[in-house]
Scaffold this active site. Sequence first.
Site, mmCIF file in Angstrom:
data_model
loop_
_atom_site.group_PDB
_atom_site.id
_atom_site.type_symbol
_atom_site.label_atom_id
_atom_site.label_comp_id
_atom_site.label_asym_id
_atom_site.label_seq_id
_atom_site.Cartn_x
_atom_site.Cartn_y
_atom_site.Cartn_z
ATOM 1 C CE LYS A 20 -3.534 -2.422 2.754
ATOM 2 N NZ LYS A 20 -4.381 -2.328 3.974
ATOM 3 C CE1 TYR A 60 -8.847 -3.477 1.240
ATOM 4 C CE2 TYR A 60 -8.275 -1.284 0.476
ATOM 5 C CZ TYR A 60 -7.922 -2.477 1.083
ATOM 6 O OH TYR A 60 -6.641 -2.656 1.539
ATOM 7 C CG ASN A 123 -2.910 -2.894 7.403
ATOM 8 O OD1 ASN A 123 -2.878 -2.397 6.271
ATOM 9 N ND2 ASN A 123 -3.907 -3.649 7.816
ATOM 10 C CG HIS A 126 -4.773 -6.411 -0.132
ATOM 11 N ND1 HIS A 126 -5.956 -6.484 0.562
ATOM 12 C CD2 HIS A 126 -4.898 -7.279 -1.185
ATOM 13 C CE1 HIS A 126 -6.767 -7.336 -0.044
ATOM 14 N NE2 HIS A 126 -6.153 -7.833 -1.109
ATOM 15 C CD GLU A 137 -8.297 -9.242 -3.281
ATOM 16 O OE1 GLU A 137 -9.030 -8.800 -2.379
ATOM 17 O OE2 GLU A 137 -7.186 -9.755 -3.053
HETATM 18 P P1 IDP Z 1 -6.981 -7.445 5.776
HETATM 19 O O1 IDP Z 1 -6.226 -6.368 5.028
HETATM 20 O O2 IDP Z 1 -6.145 -8.027 6.874
HETATM 21 O O3 IDP Z 1 -7.571 -8.488 4.861
HETATM 22 P P2 IDP Z 1 -9.690 -6.375 6.045
HETATM 23 O O4 IDP Z 1 -10.618 -6.690 7.164
HETATM 24 O O5 IDP Z 1 -9.967 -6.979 4.710
HETATM 25 O O6 IDP Z 1 -8.192 -6.736 6.548
HETATM 26 O O7 IDP Z 1 -9.644 -4.796 5.921
HETATM 27 C C1 IDP Z 1 -9.016 -4.202 4.817
HETATM 28 C C2 IDP Z 1 -8.176 -3.050 5.300
HETATM 29 O O8 IDP Z 1 -9.028 -2.086 5.901
HETATM 30 C C3 IDP Z 1 -7.171 -3.402 6.392
HETATM 31 O O9 IDP Z 1 -5.959 -3.938 5.884
HETATM 32 C C4 IDP Z 1 -6.960 -2.055 7.058
HETATM 33 O O10 IDP Z 1 -6.036 -1.271 6.317
HETATM 34 C C5 IDP Z 1 -8.335 -1.423 6.945
HETATM 35 N N1 IDP Z 1 -9.077 -1.619 8.194
HETATM 36 C C6 IDP Z 1 -9.604 -2.761 8.661
HETATM 37 N N2 IDP Z 1 -10.214 -2.569 9.837
HETATM 38 C C7 IDP Z 1 -10.050 -1.260 10.117
HETATM 39 C C8 IDP Z 1 -10.466 -0.440 11.197
HETATM 40 O O11 IDP Z 1 -11.090 -0.877 12.177
HETATM 41 N N3 IDP Z 1 -10.123 0.884 11.135
HETATM 42 C C9 IDP Z 1 -9.429 1.398 10.089
HETATM 43 N N4 IDP Z 1 -9.015 0.665 9.056
HETATM 44 C C10 IDP Z 1 -9.325 -0.639 9.063
HETATM 45 MG MG MG Z 2 -9.080 -8.343 3.452
#
Ligand code: IDP
Ligand code: MG
Length: 162
Positions: A20, A60, A123, A126, A137
């Site tokens: 990212k 997303y 984080n 992805h 994807e």
């Molecule tokens: P993942 O990336 O581990 O698959 P997902 O639940 O698919 O996690 O969420 C996609 C992205 O959305 C996460 O990587 C993170 O950057 C963001 N995200 C997920 N939960 C939160 C939250 O509670 N607050 C802010 N951003 C979030």
């Molecule tokens: Mg995800």
Amino acid sequence: MLQDHQLHAAELERTFIAIKPDGVQRGLIAEIISRFERKGFKLVAIKIVVPSKEFAEKHYYDLKERPFFNGLCDFLSSGPVIAMVWEGEGVIKYGRKLIGATDPQKSEPGTIRGDLAVVVGRNIIHGSDGPETAKDEIALWFTSSELVSYTSNAEKWIYGVN
Ligand code: IDP
Ligand code: MG
């Protein structure tokens, strides 16, 4: 005896991995690629791209009802992303293990997010969460001609087939 090009012909599992904008800006491209490469997974597609907001919303889509959806899509489209497809036995599930938990505070040390990130909204990486998502994807981010099938010399040493 199997020829090189027949190695694992039946089990070419692929996953979509993206660094990212925060990972790119922090200079973590090589660090992240290196973890997948050293594990023994094979890079079959890679490009640098700034996704549009609309594109980020497609990526997303499953999270569209979540309160952070808009901010997340703004962020993904805020700068260059490294989009990749990695191939290998168990790469979808194990790729997620290499990445760590969604919230870096809950990611184990030794994982990418555990070692290199602090908060969930930044984080850095992805990874597809299952076979269907991986398929969708990869199709969203790449055309089939951008996916390169090849045999790496290391495969017989990684998989022990000869
Ligand atoms: P993942 O990336 O581990 O698959 P997902 O639940 O698919 O996690 O969420 C996609 C992205 O959305 C996460 O990587 C993170 O950057 C963001 N995200 C997920 N939960 C939160 C939250 O509670 N607050 C802010 N951003 C979030
Ligand atoms: Mg995800």
